[in-house]
Design an enzyme around this catalytic site. Sequence first.
Site, PDB file in Angstrom:
ATOM      1  N   GLY A 150       0.794  -1.222   0.000  1.00 35.55           N
ATOM      2  CA  GLY A 150       0.000   0.000   0.000  1.00 35.55           C
ATOM      3  C   GLY A 150       0.823   1.267   0.000  1.00 35.55           C
ATOM      4  N   SER A 151       2.137   1.167  -0.210  1.00 36.59           N
ATOM      5  CA  SER A 151       2.967   2.374  -0.201  1.00 36.59           C
ATOM      6  C   SER A 151       2.885   3.102  -1.538  1.00 36.59           C
ATOM      7  CB  SER A 151       4.420   2.003   0.089  1.00 36.59           C
ATOM      8  OG  SER A 151       4.889   1.048  -0.848  1.00 36.59           O
ATOM      9  N   ASP A 152       2.666   4.416  -1.482  1.00 34.49           N
ATOM     10  CA  ASP A 152       2.631   5.218  -2.705  1.00 34.49           C
ATOM     11  C   ASP A 152       3.237   6.584  -2.424  1.00 34.49           C
ATOM     12  OD1 ASP A 152       0.597   7.097  -1.842  1.00 34.49           O
ATOM     13  OD2 ASP A 152      -0.873   5.501  -2.126  1.00 34.49           O
ATOM     14  N   LYS A 162      -1.329  -1.973 -12.471  1.00 35.68           N
ATOM     15  CA  LYS A 162      -1.138  -0.558 -12.122  1.00 35.68           C
ATOM     16  C   LYS A 162       0.136  -0.363 -11.334  1.00 35.68           C
ATOM     17  CE  LYS A 162      -3.958   1.764  -9.239  1.00 35.68           C
ATOM     18  NZ  LYS A 162      -5.331   2.128  -8.846  1.00 35.68           N
ATOM     19  N   ASP A 209      -0.401   5.646 -11.244  1.00 37.88           N
ATOM     20  CA  ASP A 209      -1.159   6.302 -10.175  1.00 37.88           C
ATOM     21  C   ASP A 209      -0.220   7.183  -9.375  1.00 37.88           C
ATOM     22  OD1 ASP A 209      -2.726   7.021  -8.036  1.00 37.88           O
ATOM     23  OD2 ASP A 209      -3.241   4.979  -7.432  1.00 37.88           O
ATOM     24  N   ASN A 222      -1.228   9.400  -6.976  1.00 39.60           N
ATOM     25  CA  ASN A 222      -1.741   9.704  -5.638  1.00 39.60           C
ATOM     26  C   ASN A 222      -1.578  11.171  -5.239  1.00 39.60           C
ATOM     27  OD1 ASN A 222      -0.885   6.607  -5.556  1.00 39.60           O
ATOM     28  ND2 ASN A 222      -2.561   6.935  -4.130  1.00 39.60           N
ATOM     29  N   GLU A 245     -11.114   8.203  -5.859  1.00 44.91           N
ATOM     30  CA  GLU A 245     -11.081   7.600  -4.529  1.00 44.91           C
ATOM     31  C   GLU A 245     -11.097   8.640  -3.419  1.00 44.91           C
ATOM     32  OE1 GLU A 245      -6.854   6.008  -5.184  1.00 44.91           O
ATOM     33  OE2 GLU A 245      -6.969   6.081  -3.025  1.00 44.91           O
ATOM     34  N   HIS A 275     -12.351   2.189  -7.327  1.00 46.18           N
ATOM     35  CA  HIS A 275     -11.173   2.072  -6.473  1.00 46.18           C
ATOM     36  C   HIS A 275     -11.413   0.938  -5.473  1.00 46.18           C
ATOM     37  CE1 HIS A 275      -9.141   3.258  -2.557  1.00 46.18           C
ATOM     38  NE2 HIS A 275      -8.119   3.081  -3.369  1.00 46.18           N
ATOM     39  N   ALA A 276     -10.377   0.134  -5.242  1.00 40.42           N
ATOM     40  CA  ALA A 276     -10.521  -0.907  -4.224  1.00 40.42           C
ATOM     41  C   ALA A 276      -9.181  -1.134  -3.540  1.00 40.42           C
ATOM     42  CB  ALA A 276     -11.083  -2.187  -4.826  1.00 40.42           C
ATOM     43  N   GLY A 277      -9.053  -2.266  -2.863  1.00 45.22           N
ATOM     44  CA  GLY A 277      -7.877  -2.485  -2.026  1.00 45.22           C
ATOM     45  C   GLY A 277      -8.261  -2.160  -0.595  1.00 45.22           C
ATOM     46  N   GLU A 303     -10.626  -2.517  -9.556  1.00 40.17           N
ATOM     47  CA  GLU A 303      -9.304  -2.700  -8.967  1.00 40.17           C
ATOM     48  C   GLU A 303      -9.300  -3.932  -8.061  1.00 40.17           C
ATOM     49  OE1 GLU A 303      -7.840   0.694  -6.799  1.00 40.17           O
ATOM     50  OE2 GLU A 303      -5.778  -0.070  -6.915  1.00 40.17           O
TER      51      GLU A 303
END
Lengths: 438, 438
Positions: free
Chosen positions: B23-25, B217, B247, B249, B300, B350-352, B381
């Site tokens: 989940g790092s962006d 992605k 992405d 972010n 999102e 958007h998901a996750g 996603e």
Amino acid sequence: MTEVITAVDAVDVRFPTSLELDGSDAMNPEPDYSAAYVTVRTSRGREGFGLAFTVGRGNDVQVAAVHALAPLVVGLPIADVLADMRGFSETMTGDSQLRWLGPNKGAIHMAAGAIVNATWDLYARREGKPLWRLLAEMSPTQLVSLVDFRYLRDALSPEEALDILRRAQPGRAQRQRQLLDNGYPAYTTTPGWLGYTDDKLVRLSKEAVDDGFDLIKLKVGADNESDVRRMALAREAVGSDVRIAVDANQAWGVDQAVAWLESLAPYEPYWIEEPTSPDDILGHAAIRRAVAPIRVATGEHCHNQVMFKQLLQAEAIDVLQLDATRVAGVNENVAILLLAAKFGVPVCPHAGGVGLCEMVQHLAMFDYVAVSGSTDGRVIEYVDHLHQHFVDPVVIRNGHYVAPRAPGIGARMRPESVAAYRFSTGPKSRHARWWVGR
Amino acid sequence: MTEVITAVDAVDVRFPTSLELDGSDAMNPEPDYSAAYVTVRTSRGREGFGLAFTVGRGNDVQVAAVHALAPLVVGLPIADVLADMRGFSETMTGDSQLRWLGPNKGAIHMAAGAIVNATWDLYARREGKPLWRLLAEMSPTQLVSLVDFRYLRDALSPEEALDILRRAQPGRAQRQRQLLDNGYPAYTTTPGWLGYTDDKLVRLSKEAVDDGFDLIKLKVGADNESDVRRMALAREAVGSDVRIAVDANQAWGVDQAVAWLESLAPYEPYWIEEPTSPDDILGHAAIRRAVAPIRVATGEHCHNQVMFKQLLQAEAIDVLQLDATRVAGVNENVAILLLAAKFGVPVCPHAGGVGLCEMVQHLAMFDYVAVSGSTDGRVIEYVDHLHQHFVDPVVIRNGHYVAPRAPGIGARMRPESVAAYRFSTGPKSRHARWWVGR
């Protein structure tokens, strides 16, 4: 020992204003004006005071948001903080986990604003200056360094901001004297709350004119027929020389706003405030095109500088109504003032509530001395309640805000008021609990 | 005795995902995926489950926001609630005091969404249907009655919404069969987290293709040189037939986004997601004009239907990425699906996060059966973590979401997971506390 921030306290303060219908409008029939009241403390006993204004229920969530941010700043050396107020602000607004709750909007953003403002209060007290003077005596370079330009550059570059501030530099001293002599123009919302009777509306409208105001404001948007009647009464009461602004507090859709304003047009509203959703930039632009020459005003719920940027880019507003506690504090409001100056739109701050008059006057006065250099078409809202709870309450003279001389940003509340209205144990706050059990 | 809502519980659940850099962006270097996990209970022992997703710190504020709304709905007869889900939603989103914390945005809006969704879950369980079927079997008139049109009419009238739904009615049964047979197309973000090594990126990209995905992605936006390298590696790994979305972010300003995308263009990004501030509608429109044929995607962090309306009106996006827990729940998402259909823009949710895949699949499947009637250019996603904590985890087969058959909206967590990750007493949640003391 380095002086560090040792605590960020937040107290839930609620005034039971719903009992009197002060502050009643189309979307807020029964507000209990409240504040998440913030104190920033240092290891040498220094203090700064700020707040986030709310209208009752949910003030506890606002307090929780302040507490969630506190660990990010407790322990920071205060000298470093004051030397980099933008960095300090971004420590909170840019926190990678907490920003998810916004980002840059809602309770978490207002919480950052309350802490940023309390720290500016501490800064101004340390310098022995009211905030407006502290800002107005900073160099253009210092002022530009307060602003986060990440999302603004397509509308305002740091170089353009510097130009705006440099152009205003020569007249600073003269305008500061002018301000100390004559104050800053005010307008009053006191006559026009939706819950007031017609008689009270007429009486207060006349009193406002007698008190030297040349602009009053009426709440509208709940009932069209009643709005036409009230607008006619107010126009008759104040005559044709006094401006009457109207405020719908987001009650309408776009087309509905246009139709409603047509019915009020014969009484010449000066501006229409919050005709629709505060998020609807394109909607405001469409309304503005349709209702000219009635001006379109908004801002008290505009949640950050990116939204203000777009309202200006889309030519959606004639009047920008920044708020002292909706955005992330003084830094973001400096950005908003610079954007307004770039686009040539006058700033007429939102006030009233709890301590908003006390705080926002500093931003308007700073704007006059060091940014726009003008009070043309500019006026600060004034509402005459709850000032008695502040250590340095605003002073209004002949329809003008008297320039404050006390150090700070004006948000410090009287300790006995905080004790009396502390929710839910303060003896006077319990009336704010009318809602329990619906 | 009338069956009434007796409780709205919210639990602070945090998974220490920052330990693995899942989940790092660019804006979320170390998220601890979390949820304000909501249970709505009735006097006859019925339950419904929902949640608001956050990324760690501040999840307590999200829980406090749910608790602030609870008194507004506890005591309501559940039959009345289910017969008027729009009214139920507006009881919370329209509360005259609590809306000040938004309005219609941030923690208080997400809290309303969690309660609305939990109540939809209860509704679907009572009917014995998965949410997508419950919605897809409602009449067009029933569906239109779910939507608040106050601020939408200038873009979408109730009559237009009805037309859209009626046009899709004939094919409903056939598409429902198609969905049960073949599922709904998915794409995967699993390979592309910013914290992963190049080797892990290449390996996971290849695995994704082997697993049947034709769209992956990559997170970008922290370092331009590294993004070019990673994009080249991914393109080489998957070949020219598999689409690669990127992405950012929200990492960039408008002009910076355009320049950065120029450097990635040789590797043919399919869409650029969140190139700048999620509030910057006009900025997204400017970027879209500049980077075509690269598609622009966002949603999102788009906080309500008024913002989506404008993104569509301004022709700012090619791909609309609604989220299950950012807005005020199923009702507002039905409005957003209708807006997207009106403007002909595909919805790729958007998901996750925590449970977002489980919930959002229902909205996309409902869209396919009863609104847009199409999966062209549409894809949900998929991220392969934390599903084990849900009672009805998503099933992915050959790059497709398998249509869920269990009743509800998918948000129910396993009780043992809630106990283990309950912050801060659950034995496995304490690792989420790495941040204390900075």
